[in-house]
Design a protein around this motif. Structure first.
Motif, mmCIF file in Angstrom:
data_model
loop_
_atom_site.group_PDB
_atom_site.id
_atom_site.type_symbol
_atom_site.label_atom_id
_atom_site.label_comp_id
_atom_site.label_asym_id
_atom_site.label_seq_id
_atom_site.Cartn_x
_atom_site.Cartn_y
_atom_site.Cartn_z
ATOM 1 N N ASN A 35 1.006 -1.131 -0.052
ATOM 2 C CA ASN A 35 0.004 -0.093 -0.010
ATOM 3 C C ASN A 35 0.921 1.267 -0.061
ATOM 4 O O ASN A 35 1.810 1.331 0.843
ATOM 5 N N PRO A 36 0.804 1.957 -1.028
ATOM 6 C CA PRO A 36 1.505 3.446 -1.129
ATOM 7 C C PRO A 36 1.444 4.385 0.071
ATOM 8 O O PRO A 36 2.416 5.091 0.577
ATOM 9 N N MET A 37 0.458 4.227 0.638
ATOM 10 C CA MET A 37 0.024 5.171 2.081
ATOM 11 C C MET A 37 0.640 4.477 3.240
ATOM 12 O O MET A 37 1.244 5.371 4.008
ATOM 13 N N ASN A 38 0.374 3.387 3.658
ATOM 14 C CA ASN A 38 0.650 2.947 4.919
ATOM 15 C C ASN A 38 2.152 2.011 4.748
ATOM 16 O O ASN A 38 2.502 1.628 5.869
ATOM 17 N N LYS A 39 2.415 1.683 3.607
ATOM 18 C CA LYS A 39 3.497 0.919 3.467
ATOM 19 C C LYS A 39 3.522 -0.523 3.834
ATOM 20 O O LYS A 39 4.433 -1.385 3.949
ATOM 21 N N LYS A 40 2.261 -1.060 3.850
ATOM 22 C CA LYS A 40 2.096 -2.525 4.335
ATOM 23 C C LYS A 40 1.582 -3.125 3.300
ATOM 24 O O LYS A 40 1.058 -2.683 2.332
ATOM 25 N N GLU A 41 1.897 -4.647 3.360
ATOM 26 C CA GLU A 41 1.542 -5.547 2.270
ATOM 27 C C GLU A 41 0.081 -5.864 2.480
ATOM 28 O O GLU A 41 -0.427 -5.978 3.671
ATOM 29 N N GLU A 42 -0.703 -5.822 1.322
ATOM 30 C CA GLU A 42 -2.197 -6.049 1.402
ATOM 31 C C GLU A 42 -2.435 -6.779 0.184
ATOM 32 O O GLU A 42 -2.050 -6.466 -0.924
ATOM 33 N N CYS A 43 -3.837 -7.255 -0.027
ATOM 34 C CA CYS A 43 -4.553 -7.695 -1.087
ATOM 35 C C CYS A 43 -6.001 -7.050 -1.047
ATOM 36 O O CYS A 43 -6.328 -6.854 -0.014
ATOM 37 N N GLY A 44 -6.302 -6.881 -2.337
ATOM 38 C CA GLY A 44 -7.836 -6.365 -2.379
ATOM 39 C C GLY A 44 -8.369 -7.254 -3.431
ATOM 40 O O GLY A 44 -7.619 -7.576 -4.464
ATOM 41 N N ALA A 45 -9.844 -7.247 -3.307
ATOM 42 C CA ALA A 45 -10.410 -7.889 -4.397
ATOM 43 C C ALA A 45 -11.799 -7.111 -4.497
ATOM 44 O O ALA A 45 -12.381 -6.675 -3.536
ATOM 45 N N ASP A 46 -12.305 -7.312 -5.658
ATOM 46 C CA ASP A 46 -13.818 -6.970 -5.671
ATOM 47 C C ASP A 46 -14.585 -8.400 -6.356
ATOM 48 O O ASP A 46 -13.865 -9.104 -7.306
ATOM 49 N N ALA A 47 -15.336 -8.805 -5.972
ATOM 50 C CA ALA A 47 -16.228 -10.175 -5.959
ATOM 51 C C ALA A 47 -17.664 -9.962 -6.092
ATOM 52 O O ALA A 47 -18.232 -8.929 -5.402
ATOM 53 N N SER A 48 -18.527 -11.085 -6.711
ATOM 54 C CA SER A 48 -19.828 -10.560 -6.831
ATOM 55 C C SER A 48 -20.504 -11.930 -6.997
ATOM 56 O O SER A 48 -19.677 -12.937 -7.280
ATOM 57 N N ALA A 49 -21.807 -12.049 -6.452
ATOM 58 C CA ALA A 49 -22.592 -13.170 -6.633
ATOM 59 C C ALA A 49 -23.932 -12.971 -6.754
ATOM 60 O O ALA A 49 -24.242 -11.851 -5.923
ATOM 61 N N ASP A 50 -24.840 -13.784 -7.040
ATOM 62 C CA ASP A 50 -26.327 -13.618 -7.180
ATOM 63 C C ASP A 50 -26.872 -14.449 -6.356
ATOM 64 O O ASP A 50 -26.654 -15.806 -6.385
ATOM 65 N N ILE A 51 -27.827 -14.019 -5.403
ATOM 66 C CA ILE A 51 -28.557 -14.931 -4.694
ATOM 67 C C ILE A 51 -30.025 -14.569 -4.663
ATOM 68 O O ILE A 51 -30.350 -13.699 -5.229
ATOM 69 N N LYS A 52 -30.882 -15.707 -4.149
ATOM 70 C CA LYS A 52 -32.338 -15.241 -4.082
ATOM 71 C C LYS A 52 -32.408 -15.113 -2.498
ATOM 72 O O LYS A 52 -32.133 -15.995 -1.696
#
Length: 189
Positions: free
Chosen positions: A144-161
């Motif tokens: 992360n360029p702001m806090n200098k910590k290693e991290e992962c990010g994701a966008d995920a989606s699903a459809d439910i009833k």
């Protein structure tokens, strides 16, 4: 006699390395917002989000394995309209008093190369558990360029009833089909 001792030492030394291959991450609650979209009376698509989420993620990109555990506070639902939010917290919908969290626990992570592409797991909402698969639409790890910590990010989606989870109030006027969207950032432990 020396060969068996050397073999045991080699296995003993290798075992911790294998155990350490998976990276562990803690969900960043300031940058993780599960959202939903649902048809509202046939006029528009209503959107909402949950403001309080916690969880843990493990990821071993070499072995192509991992796990996801999320806990979403149902009382943190926010649609931008206070009266609607109160109704969503009621027994008609999320029943936040009896079921204070929505949880998701993975059973498998699938990869495309060394990048996760989908997560299978069990979603529990309003006391009902059903299998749900999230498609990972975007994924990135780095510093992360702001806090200098290693991290992962994701966008995920699903459809439910929602009726599959016993949340049937207003169907069909208020849609049964719900699009779930996860915006997740997690900091390496």
């Amino acid at each position: 006699m020396r060969k068996p001792v050397i073999a045991v030492l080699a296995l003993t030394a290798a075992f911790p390395l294998a155990a350490l291959a998976a990276d562990s991450y803690t969900v960043d609650p300031l940058h993780t917002f599960p959202r939903f979209r649902i048809n509202h009376l046939g006029f528009s698509t209503m959107q909402g989000r949950f403001d309080k989420t916690s969880g843990k993620i493990t990821l071993d990109r070499t072995a192509k394995t991992g796990s996801v555990e999320l806990a979403i506070e149902t009382a943190s639902v926010d649609t931008g309209f206070f009266k609607r939010d109160d109704h969503l917290k009621s027994p008609d919908f999320f029943n936040a008093a009896e079921f204070p969290t929505i949880t998701y626990k993975s059973t498998a992570i699938h990869f495309n190369g060394d990048v996760p592409s989908s997560v299978e797991g069990n979603l529990t909402m309003a006391g009902v558990t059903r299998p749900v698969t999230f498609t990972i639409d975007a994924f990135n790890c780095g510093t992360n360029p702001m806090n200098k910590k290693e991290e992962c990010g994701a966008d995920a989606s699903a459809d439910i009833k929602r009726s599959d989870f016993g949340v049937k109030y207003g169907v069909p006027n208020i849609g049964d089909d719900v699009k779930l969207i996860l915006e997740i950032e997690a900091i390496k432990d």
